[in-house]
Motif scaffolding. Sequence first.
Motif, PDB file in Angstrom:
ATOM      1  N   LYS A  95       0.835  -1.210   0.000  1.00  8.74           N
ATOM      2  CA  LYS A  95       0.000   0.000   0.000  1.00  8.74           C
ATOM      3  C   LYS A  95       0.869   1.259   0.000  1.00  8.74           C
ATOM      4  CE  LYS A  95      -4.487   0.689   0.189  1.00  8.74           C
ATOM      5  NZ  LYS A  95      -5.350   0.249  -0.893  1.00  8.74           N
ATOM      6  N   LYS A 100      -0.180   5.242   0.297  1.00  7.34           N
ATOM      7  CA  LYS A 100      -1.344   5.060   1.165  1.00  7.34           C
ATOM      8  C   LYS A 100      -0.958   4.138   2.296  1.00  7.34           C
ATOM      9  CE  LYS A 100      -4.786   6.009  -2.326  1.00  7.34           C
ATOM     10  NZ  LYS A 100      -6.072   5.661  -2.868  1.00  7.34           N
ATOM     11  N   THR A 101      -1.862   3.963   3.238  1.00  8.40           N
ATOM     12  CA  THR A 101      -1.608   3.065   4.354  1.00  8.40           C
ATOM     13  C   THR A 101      -2.852   2.244   4.662  1.00  8.40           C
ATOM     14  OG1 THR A 101      -0.833   2.908   6.648  1.00  8.40           O
ATOM     15  CG2 THR A 101      -2.267   4.780   6.119  1.00  8.40           C
TER      16      THR A 101
END
Length: 169
Positions: A95, A100-101
């Motif tokens: 990710k 992003k996370t």
Amino acid sequence: ESLQNEIWDVIFNDDDRNEMADLVTLRDEVNKVCLNLYHIKFVSKGDKQSIAVPTNNLEKLNLYQICGQVQKSINWKYKDYKFFKEHFNRRENLKKLINKTRILKGDLDLIDEVCNSMRKKPLEIQIFLVQPGINKNNVSENVLKLLYVTANHLDITAGLKLKVIGSEI
């Protein structure tokens, strides 16, 4: 949102192919490590819209699909700490490649720490089926039967309990 108000070390958005569940929560306690798996579905409205519309239609509830996902959760009971550590790290690092996370609470270091605790402490798994389209005040016999069969399978094969979260619309 309500999970963030509870005492969890880690909240992980694992939604996608090869997921353990849509949401995974971890907590390192004195005598055990708690792992909660939340399998979440909404009622399809068409045009890729999903909302919480009460219904007893098994297909609209995506109940066959979500019950299948819940039953696959039995696999996680028999994995060791290395599997969990690698799973969370791999998913998060993929990710991160798109900036992003998946981590909604905690961080990778904390995930590693909690997973390492699994070497010394028993893992307690709770499984949740979340379908706001299931109206707790008006559930059909067909819906109840499918939920019962799923819960029974978890209990008999792995000693796991199923909790169902619906709505009171």
